[in-house]
Design an enzyme around this catalytic site. Structure first.
Site, PDB file in Angstrom:
ATOM      1  N   LYS A 163       0.906  -1.385   0.055  1.00 47.21           N
ATOM      2  CA  LYS A 163      -0.140  -0.119   0.047  1.00 47.21           C
ATOM      3  C   LYS A 163       0.926   1.267   0.009  1.00 47.21           C
ATOM      4  CE  LYS A 163      -4.074  -2.189   2.101  1.00 47.21           C
ATOM      5  NZ  LYS A 163      -5.016  -2.216   3.428  1.00 47.21           N
ATOM      6  N   LYS A 167       7.318   3.084   1.122  1.00 48.36           N
ATOM      7  CA  LYS A 167       7.729   4.213   0.412  1.00 48.36           C
ATOM      8  C   LYS A 167       7.703   5.620   1.059  1.00 48.36           C
ATOM      9  CE  LYS A 167       7.104   6.245  -4.252  1.00 48.36           C
ATOM     10  NZ  LYS A 167       6.451   5.966  -5.645  1.00 48.36           N
ATOM     11  N   TYR A 200      13.793   0.322  -3.641  1.00 46.02           N
ATOM     12  CA  TYR A 200      14.724   1.271  -3.235  1.00 46.02           C
ATOM     13  C   TYR A 200      15.498   1.809  -4.497  1.00 46.02           C
ATOM     14  CZ  TYR A 200      14.818  -0.254   1.748  1.00 46.02           C
ATOM     15  OH  TYR A 200      14.334  -0.490   2.815  1.00 46.02           O
TER      16      TYR A 200
END
Length: 239
Positions: A163, A167, A200
């Site tokens: 979801k 991040k 990443y």
């Protein structure tokens, strides 16, 4: 229908770990700095992500151990900085944990602060610091490097994955690093965790090649894991 219990998770794993964390949908989460009142949920989230198969009573013991480690981290050398970031789901309030409430009230007095137990549900956590304990030392002096922030202990609860929470946590950590004046930010990632590596890299992190035979410091990972050092150059805000 009885709700399936949430898996618990690995204490002492300092590297960033995330499984299946590609963003699929945005959620109404906010990211803020964790406080003393969040420590029990931070410990619970950490152990739930890193030691998913640990059962009672060891799971409870690991959570207490992790929380004590969080308290011990208040002690830093001059110039060193550390922040615990938490993602909060405002739409899923949880009842106050009695153990958490007793723990918080007991230690708030010792630290000279009045801390209220948080009622919001923590869905993800991340630690960012400037200790540079897992980065290669300076060649000439052997001292720890300055101006590089380090991300560790990234964990998202099982039912909140995919979801975009990880991040958001990483992006907030980068903002903190910029405010600290860091020129770059680094982390270790399990190379077998393709989801984390992809996340990443999508955020601009690049793998750092370790010279053959080099004994660079690194966190204790899972027994079968191979840790990948990744780094990103930051554009520091002008003051």
């Amino acid at each position: 229908m009885r709700k399936k219990p949430e898996k618990m998770g690995t204490l002492g794993c300092n590297f960033s770990t995330m499984t299946n964390l590609h963003q699929q949908a945005s959620v109404s989460h906010i990211v803020r700095e964790g406080s003393l009142g969040d420590f029990w949920q931070i410990a619970d989230t950490h152990c739930g992500a890193f030691l998913p198969d640990t059962k009672f009573p060891m799971g409870y013991i690991f959570r207490c151990d992790r929380m004590m480690a969080l308290l011990a981290s208040f002690s830093l050398c001059p110039g060193q900085k550390r922040k615990y970031l938490v993602a909060i789901d405002n739409e899923a309030p949880v009842p106050t944990d009695s153990f958490q409430a007793d723990f918080t009230s007991m230690f708030s007095f010792g630290f000279g602060v009045e801390e209220k137990v948080q009622h919001n549900h923590i869905s993800g956590i991340l630690t960012v610091d400037t200790l540079a304990e897992f980065l290669p030392r300076q060649k000439r002096t052997g001292r720890r490097r300055m101006g590089i922030a380090y991300i560790s202990n990234v964990a998202v609860r099982m039912n909140y994955r995919r979801k975009g929470i990880a991040k958001k946590l990483v992006q907030e950590a980068e903002m903190v690093a910029r405010e600290w004046g860091c020129r770059s930010i680094a982390l270790h990632c399990d190379i077998s965790n393709s989801g984390a590596v992809a996340l990443y890299r999508g955020e601009g992190y690049k793998a750092v090649k370790v010279p053959a035979g080099a004994k660079w410091p690194k966190p204790k990972g899972l027994p079968d894991s191979s840790l990948l050092l990744m780094m990103k150059v930051l554009f520091v805000r002008e003051r």
